[in-house]
Each structure stands twice: as structure tokens, then as C-alpha cells.
Scaffold this motif. Sequence first.
Motif, PDB file in Angstrom:
ATOM      1  N   GLY A   1       4.722 -14.777  -3.080  1.00 18.84           N
ATOM      2  CA  GLY A   1       5.616 -14.420  -1.991  1.00 18.84           C
ATOM      3  C   GLY A   1       5.780 -12.927  -1.801  1.00 18.84           C
ATOM      4  O   GLY A   1       6.443 -12.475  -0.857  1.00 18.84           O
ATOM      5  N   GLY A   2       5.175 -12.131  -2.698  1.00 20.52           N
ATOM      6  CA  GLY A   2       5.265 -10.676  -2.615  1.00 20.52           C
ATOM      7  C   GLY A   2       4.315 -10.104  -1.574  1.00 20.52           C
ATOM      8  O   GLY A   2       3.492 -10.809  -0.986  1.00 20.52           O
ATOM      9  N   VAL A   3       4.427  -8.801  -1.364  1.00 19.74           N
ATOM     10  CA  VAL A   3       3.676  -8.114  -0.311  1.00 19.74           C
ATOM     11  C   VAL A   3       2.797  -7.032  -0.913  1.00 19.74           C
ATOM     12  O   VAL A   3       3.225  -6.279  -1.801  1.00 19.74           O
ATOM     13  CB  VAL A   3       4.632  -7.488   0.729  1.00 19.74           C
ATOM     14  N   VAL A   4       1.564  -6.960  -0.414  1.00 23.05           N
ATOM     15  CA  VAL A   4       0.625  -5.901  -0.797  1.00 23.05           C
ATOM     16  C   VAL A   4       0.312  -5.070   0.438  1.00 23.05           C
ATOM     17  O   VAL A   4       0.070  -5.615   1.526  1.00 23.05           O
ATOM     18  CB  VAL A   4      -0.676  -6.488  -1.371  1.00 23.05           C
ATOM     19  N   ALA A   5       0.314  -3.754   0.286  1.00 25.21           N
ATOM     20  CA  ALA A   5      -0.124  -2.839   1.344  1.00 25.21           C
ATOM     21  C   ALA A   5      -1.408  -2.170   0.879  1.00 25.21           C
ATOM     22  O   ALA A   5      -1.445  -1.550  -0.188  1.00 25.21           O
ATOM     23  CB  ALA A   5       0.946  -1.789   1.625  1.00 25.21           C
ATOM     24  N   TYR A   6      -2.466  -2.345   1.666  1.00 27.85           N
ATOM     25  CA  TYR A   6      -3.742  -1.666   1.408  1.00 27.85           C
ATOM     26  C   TYR A   6      -3.848  -0.537   2.419  1.00 27.85           C
ATOM     27  O   TYR A   6      -3.728  -0.761   3.632  1.00 27.85           O
ATOM     28  CB  TYR A   6      -4.903  -2.639   1.587  1.00 27.85           C
ATOM     29  N   SER A   7      -4.064   0.693   1.930  1.00 29.29           N
ATOM     30  CA  SER A   7      -4.160   1.824   2.844  1.00 29.29           C
ATOM     31  C   SER A   7      -5.276   2.765   2.439  1.00 29.29           C
ATOM     32  O   SER A   7      -5.668   2.840   1.266  1.00 29.29           O
ATOM     33  CB  SER A   7      -2.825   2.589   2.918  1.00 29.29           C
ATOM     34  N   THR A   8      -5.797   3.470   3.444  1.00 28.53           N
ATOM     35  CA  THR A   8      -6.776   4.541   3.228  1.00 28.53           C
ATOM     36  C   THR A   8      -6.463   5.659   4.208  1.00 28.53           C
ATOM     37  O   THR A   8      -5.857   5.426   5.260  1.00 28.53           O
ATOM     38  CB  THR A   8      -8.235   4.090   3.498  1.00 28.53           C
ATOM     39  N   CYS A   9      -6.887   6.879   3.888  1.00 24.15           N
ATOM     40  CA  CYS A   9      -6.808   7.963   4.877  1.00 24.15           C
ATOM     41  C   CYS A   9      -8.202   8.149   5.472  1.00 24.15           C
ATOM     42  O   CYS A   9      -8.741   9.250   5.529  1.00 24.15           O
ATOM     43  CB  CYS A   9      -6.250   9.252   4.295  1.00 24.15           C
ATOM     44  N   SER A  10      -8.768   7.043   5.913  1.00 26.93           N
ATOM     45  CA  SER A  10     -10.070   7.028   6.572  1.00 26.93           C
ATOM     46  C   SER A  10     -10.078   5.901   7.593  1.00 26.93           C
ATOM     47  O   SER A  10      -9.612   4.802   7.304  1.00 26.93           O
ATOM     48  CB  SER A  10     -11.190   6.793   5.562  1.00 26.93           C
ATOM     49  N   PRO A  11     -10.634   6.165   8.796  1.00 29.05           N
ATOM     50  CA  PRO A  11     -10.787   5.081   9.760  1.00 29.05           C
ATOM     51  C   PRO A  11     -12.135   4.388   9.657  1.00 29.05           C
ATOM     52  O   PRO A  11     -12.419   3.487  10.433  1.00 29.05           O
ATOM     53  CB  PRO A  11     -10.670   5.821  11.101  1.00 29.05           C
TER      54      PRO A  11
END
Length: 494
Positions: free
Chosen positions: A414-424
Motif C-alpha cells: 500500500g506504500g508509494v514509490v517515486a522514481y525520478s531522474t534529471c533526464s528526459p
Amino acid sequence: MPADERKPRKRPAGNRAPAGRKPTGGRPADGKPSGGSPAGGGEPRQAKNLPRRIAWEVLVDVETKDSYANLLLPAKLARTHMDPQDAAFTTELTYGALRQQEFYDAIIATAANRPIDSIDAEPLAGMRLGAHQILSMRVPDHAALSETVAVIKAYAPKTAGFVNAVLRRISEIDRAEWLRRVTAGATTVGEQAIEYSHPEWIVRAMTQALKGHGRQASELQALLEADNAAAKVSVSALPGLIDRSELPGAPTEFSPIGVTLDTAVPKNVEAVATGRARVQDEGSALVALALAQTPAPAGTWADLCAGPGGKAAVLAAIAKTSGTSLDAFDSSEHRVELVRSSTQALDNVTTRVQDARDATGPYAKVLVDVPCSGLGALRRRPEARYRRRPEDINALAGLQRELLRAALNACAPGGVVAYSTCSPHYAETVLVVDDVLRGTDVEILDAPAVLAEVTSADAEEFTSVSRGAGRYAQLWPHVHNTDGMFLALMRKAH
């Protein structure tokens, strides 16, 4: 986060600015001239010319030591205690010369009648510095020539005549004519690569990224121009510690905790010095704010690739307001120290050196800001465009997938993961998440809708591609005036 900032890399063979180029003049490691007074002028002249000297030193170190201008220059400015006007001038000299290096190198090679790779680092840095003043700044030609050559006379005197001759040739022709000459006979992509100082493979990759994230390829010129525009210094007020109304500067357009400063030395701001505010691009703040905004069960939060600590500081500050703690990991001791510095004003953060792939949890919220090419942050880290190669994308792909899988494994049901990059780049963003989530019961959330809640803007401002009921988000320098941050939010099944 850019992989460049995680571990210094040697330039691959065949780069226009090869690793191993050694300084040849009289500048020892401390940046001071060897022996006596500087050649070509006394101490008063050198003090007056401090902005050009510091900019030149940074350019040489970027060229010969694989240094990062965004780390090196602020430290030098802080030590010199420059007034704001001189600090801003120094910053534009340094970053401007780096952002347009490919264009200037084409001009220098023509004016010098020799390949760039045959020119030593110290005179080359002087030529790039002079070319930027002559072609792109409101500096009179005579001042650009005399003051730049004065730096070379002081620290690399044997090359001063060469630098002077080349800069004089450059000053005889205006920018438009130089552009016409150095792009003559080039392909369309080749012209764009020279004019906007982006290697051809990045021009192609950015075109594909725009289309892949649902935008128009016709935006390419605006995107490349945005990469070459000076980015203002942004600061985030850490929630619960200080309100952004207490900070000097103008409120940021999207982040509700940000301001932009009119200073090149943010450490002079008391709240930054004491850790209640954090130097941070607005896009990075939005990633942390979006994860914090997304509902999840109670429990500890985690930042698995936390260095240098900007997002961790925002997450920890918000977590503290509800009595929640944050575990912040990084595989580098140096970067963990940066996280500790970034979160110095908070007492709910546990930091340790640990590979993110070894995280166990379970955590209610997990941020995994993966090592990436940094192609979305070229306006702040301009030298990255010359160090990267297409094969770097493939080399990072496996690690990015492993880190996302580790984040999902460490997340509580039920938890949340955020995947991020500083690239498009499509291969670092959409393809990674799609591949890892294929065949799983992980729910893709509507990241643009969450950003809309955070910013009070239209969700369509941030939309990348749709995946069922969910959507990914992509920020752009030319659209949002932020770094090119990608964000995917996902919920683990109960």
C-alpha cells in the motif's frame, strides 16, 4: 540525479576535450602564480581582474581535472567574498563559456588554424573566455581582449601572444558571420550541434525525448536555447522550519516553498547557512513535494539515493511535521556527508552509507532518484554534455532498473514509490518504469494530477504519457524553467 556527480569519470577517447590534457602555464594547484608578482601587471590589476581569473581557473580545472563547475565555482566565490555584481559577472563568464563551448571551439579552431585538441588547456580556457565576452556579452572588445590576455600573461605567460592573436581574429567578425562560417556544409543536426553547443547525439536524443513524452519536435530549438540560458539560483524553504516569505527573492512559479535569489552566493543568506533553507532547483523540489503529497500508510519514509540531500531535506522536513522519520542512504561516504549537511536542522533523519539495492524496509514512502545522464540539467551542469556518450545511457539502464526494483521491494504494501531522474531521455524514464512494472500488480498513479495539487497549475502542464489510469510527468527547461525532471509515482499492492 546525474551520475556525473556520483563518481568522477574519465573522458572517453576521442572527445573534443580529451582527459589527460595538462596545464602548461605557471599556475600551481593553489591557483597562484609561481614566483614573485604576476607577469603583465601588479597586484592591483590582478585584484581588479579577479572575476576573469576565477572563471579561467574553473575552466582549466574542468578541462584538466574533470571538475564540476557547479561545485567548484560557488566555493571559490565564497572564499573571495566578492560583491554581488562581480560574483554574477564571474558566474556568467564561467557558465557562458561552458554552455557555448562547442560553438566557440569551432570558431577558435578556425581563427587559430589548428585543431582544438592541439591547444593546451590554459590558453584554450583563455580563448573560450575571451570568445564568450566578445560574441555573447556586453563587454567592449578592447576590454575583453586586454583583461583576458592579462590573466594569461600572469599565469601562462608563454602563451599570451597566441591567445591575443586568436582573440583579435575572433573580434574582427560578428557572431552571425562566424556562425555562418563554422556551420557551412553541415547537416541540419550538425548545424544545431554547433550553434547550440550540444553534441549531435544529444540533439537527436532530445528530439526523440520530446516526441516520446508527447510534445512536438518543433520545440527542439527552444529546448536547446533553454539549456544555454543562465539558470537563476533557486532556494527551497524547508516546511516547518521557515516560510518562503521570510526569504529574500521572488516566489517560484510552481513550487510553493521556493524562491529565486538575485545572488550568485546563496550561502550569504542566513537561512541557507543555518540549514533552514536549501539551494535546490524548483523541479527537484516538486519531485519531493509530490511524493510527500501522495497518500500512504503510516510509517518511515526512505530516500535510497539521497546525495547530495536536497530532496531528502524537503521530505524530512515534511515528515517531521507529522512525527515521521526519514532514512537516507547513499553508497558514497562523501555524498552521505552532504546529506547530513543538507539535513543539519532536522532531527528525524537517519543517514548511512549503503547501496540502495540492499534496502530492506518496509517503508511507507520511497524515493529513488536514480543516477542518470543528467541531460535535463545541462543549464546548471553544462560540461556534462561534452563528457557524456550514447553508450552511457545503456550502461546506466541496468542500474536504474535494479534500483527501481529495490525500491519496490523495500516499500510496504500500500506504500508509494517515486522514481525520478534529471533526464528526459526516453530510455532512462518511460522505458525503465514500463519494463520494471511489466507483469506486476503495481499501480501507476497520476503524477501530473499530484503535481497539479502541489502547484495549483493544470495537470496537462506536466503530462508525459498515460499508462492505464495513471500518467508519468516530465518537466522541461523551456516550458517550466526547471531542470528536466521525470517523475513516476506508483503504489505497491496490499
